[in-house]
Motif scaffolding. Structure first.
Motif, PDB file in Angstrom:
ATOM      1  N   SER A 279       0.842  -1.199   0.000  1.00 23.94           N
ATOM      2  CA  SER A 279       0.000   0.000   0.000  1.00 23.94           C
ATOM      3  C   SER A 279       0.872   1.242   0.000  1.00 23.94           C
ATOM      4  CB  SER A 279      -0.921   0.025   1.225  1.00 23.94           C
ATOM      5  OG  SER A 279      -0.234   0.503   2.357  1.00 23.94           O
ATOM      6  N   LYS A 280       0.276   2.344  -0.424  1.00 18.42           N
ATOM      7  CA  LYS A 280       0.982   3.635  -0.433  1.00 18.42           C
ATOM      8  C   LYS A 280       1.303   4.108   0.980  1.00 18.42           C
ATOM      9  CE  LYS A 280      -0.796   5.195  -4.843  1.00 18.42           C
ATOM     10  NZ  LYS A 280      -1.538   6.228  -5.569  1.00 18.42           N
ATOM     11  N   LYS A 281       0.598   3.540   1.978  1.00 14.95           N
ATOM     12  CA  LYS A 281       0.864   3.882   3.377  1.00 14.95           C
ATOM     13  C   LYS A 281       2.037   3.105   3.948  1.00 14.95           C
ATOM     14  CE  LYS A 281      -3.943   5.042   4.355  1.00 14.95           C
ATOM     15  NZ  LYS A 281      -5.129   4.686   5.150  1.00 14.95           N
ATOM     16  N   GLY A 282       2.604   2.190   3.141  1.00 16.10           N
ATOM     17  CA  GLY A 282       3.782   1.449   3.570  1.00 16.10           C
ATOM     18  C   GLY A 282       3.496   0.127   4.257  1.00 16.10           C
ATOM     19  N   VAL A 283       2.269  -0.399   4.143  1.00 12.46           N
ATOM     20  CA  VAL A 283       1.955  -1.691   4.738  1.00 12.46           C
ATOM     21  C   VAL A 283       2.777  -2.766   4.023  1.00 12.46           C
ATOM     22  CG1 VAL A 283       0.151  -3.414   5.134  1.00 12.46           C
ATOM     23  CG2 VAL A 283      -0.342  -0.997   5.478  1.00 12.46           C
ATOM     24  N   ILE A 284       3.420  -3.612   4.819  1.00 12.10           N
ATOM     25  CA  ILE A 284       4.291  -4.662   4.293  1.00 12.10           C
ATOM     26  C   ILE A 284       3.678  -6.019   4.581  1.00 12.10           C
ATOM     27  CG2 ILE A 284       6.570  -5.740   4.482  1.00 12.10           C
ATOM     28  CD1 ILE A 284       7.584  -2.957   5.485  1.00 12.10           C
ATOM     29  N   LEU A 285       3.632  -6.875   3.570  1.00 17.82           N
ATOM     30  CA  LEU A 285       3.171  -8.253   3.700  1.00 17.82           C
ATOM     31  C   LEU A 285       4.425  -9.124   3.769  1.00 17.82           C
ATOM     32  CD1 LEU A 285       0.488  -9.855   1.444  1.00 17.82           C
ATOM     33  CD2 LEU A 285       2.659 -10.982   1.769  1.00 17.82           C
ATOM     34  N   THR A 286       4.498 -10.011   4.762  1.00 22.21           N
ATOM     35  CA  THR A 286       5.646 -10.903   4.887  1.00 22.21           C
ATOM     36  C   THR A 286       5.223 -12.204   5.557  1.00 22.21           C
ATOM     37  OG1 THR A 286       8.012 -11.017   5.449  1.00 22.21           O
ATOM     38  CG2 THR A 286       6.542 -10.025   7.093  1.00 22.21           C
ATOM     39  N   ASP A 287       6.174 -13.083   5.780  1.00 23.29           N
ATOM     40  CA  ASP A 287       5.919 -14.376   6.400  1.00 23.29           C
ATOM     41  C   ASP A 287       6.063 -14.270   7.918  1.00 23.29           C
ATOM     42  OD1 ASP A 287       7.105 -17.200   7.390  1.00 23.29           O
ATOM     43  OD2 ASP A 287       5.824 -17.502   5.645  1.00 23.29           O
ATOM     44  N   LYS A 288       5.129 -14.892   8.623  1.00 21.18           N
ATOM     45  CA  LYS A 288       5.107 -14.845  10.088  1.00 21.18           C
ATOM     46  C   LYS A 288       6.398 -15.392  10.704  1.00 21.18           C
ATOM     47  CE  LYS A 288       1.185 -15.828  12.043  1.00 21.18           C
ATOM     48  NZ  LYS A 288       0.024 -16.563  12.594  1.00 21.18           N
ATOM     49  N   SER A 289       7.010 -16.391  10.074  1.00 20.81           N
ATOM     50  CA  SER A 289       8.215 -17.001  10.635  1.00 20.81           C
ATOM     51  C   SER A 289       9.402 -16.036  10.679  1.00 20.81           C
ATOM     52  CB  SER A 289       8.611 -18.249   9.832  1.00 20.81           C
ATOM     53  OG  SER A 289       9.093 -17.889   8.552  1.00 20.81           O
TER      54      SER A 289
END
Length: 166
Positions: free
Chosen positions: A14-24
């Motif tokens: 997102s333009k707000k800087g939300v990052i999707l990553t792996d929980k591990s």
């Protein structure tokens, strides 16, 4: 980055800087530092976690700037050429084909089917993106997938439903 060491990858969604990553990859609670491809260091914190899943979302602690979000693609086609970035310090590119696409079309499903590829697991990294030849992100590798020699990725199309309000 944690104390200067790279611990994993993620995607700005997102333009707000939300990052999707792996929980591990998120071993600590509280603020961690994300390092963007441009070298910008951003303090981030966990904002949402997929229940009984691999995906977490991080957000900047003090969002003062706009970010360039990854372009999220749609369901890939069987036989489509795809690419994945890997590496911790130096990026490397892996190329392969889509060998199986998710059969679940119900985006409210609690479990997500994987995109299967001909890319070797050794040529991928956890939280690494899978993208098509247009540069659109179509999947993300997680720690629970790819238990054989060939890499599997969660479909971004299915993950769009769990991305928090951006």
């Amino acid at each position: 980055a944690d104390s200067g060491a790279t611990i994993g990858r993620g995607l700005i969604v997102s333009k707000k800087g939300v990052i999707l990553t792996d929980k591990s990859l998120i071993a600590q609670v509280g603020t961690i530092t994300a390092l963007t491809a441009t070298g910008q260091r951003i303090p981030v914190t966990l904002i949402q976690s997929q229940i009984n899943g691999d995906i977490v979302f991080l957000a900047p602690v003090n969002a003062t700037s706009t970010f360039k979000a990854a372009i999220l693609g749609t369901v890939p086609k069987l036989g489509e050429t795809v690419f994945s970035l890997r590496g911790q310090k130096n990026d490397a590119l892996a190329q392969g084909l889509i060998t199986q696409i998710p059969t679940v079309t119900d985006t409210t499903a609690t479990t997500l089917d994987a995109i299967k590829t001909s890319i070797a697991v050794s040529e991928t990294v956890i939280a690494g993106a899978l993208f098509n030849d247009d540069g659109n992100i179509i999947g993300i590798r997680t720690s629970s997938l790819s238990q054989n020699d060939l890499a599997q990725f969660y479909s971004i199309e299915q993950l769009k439903t769990v991305i928090p309000v951006l």
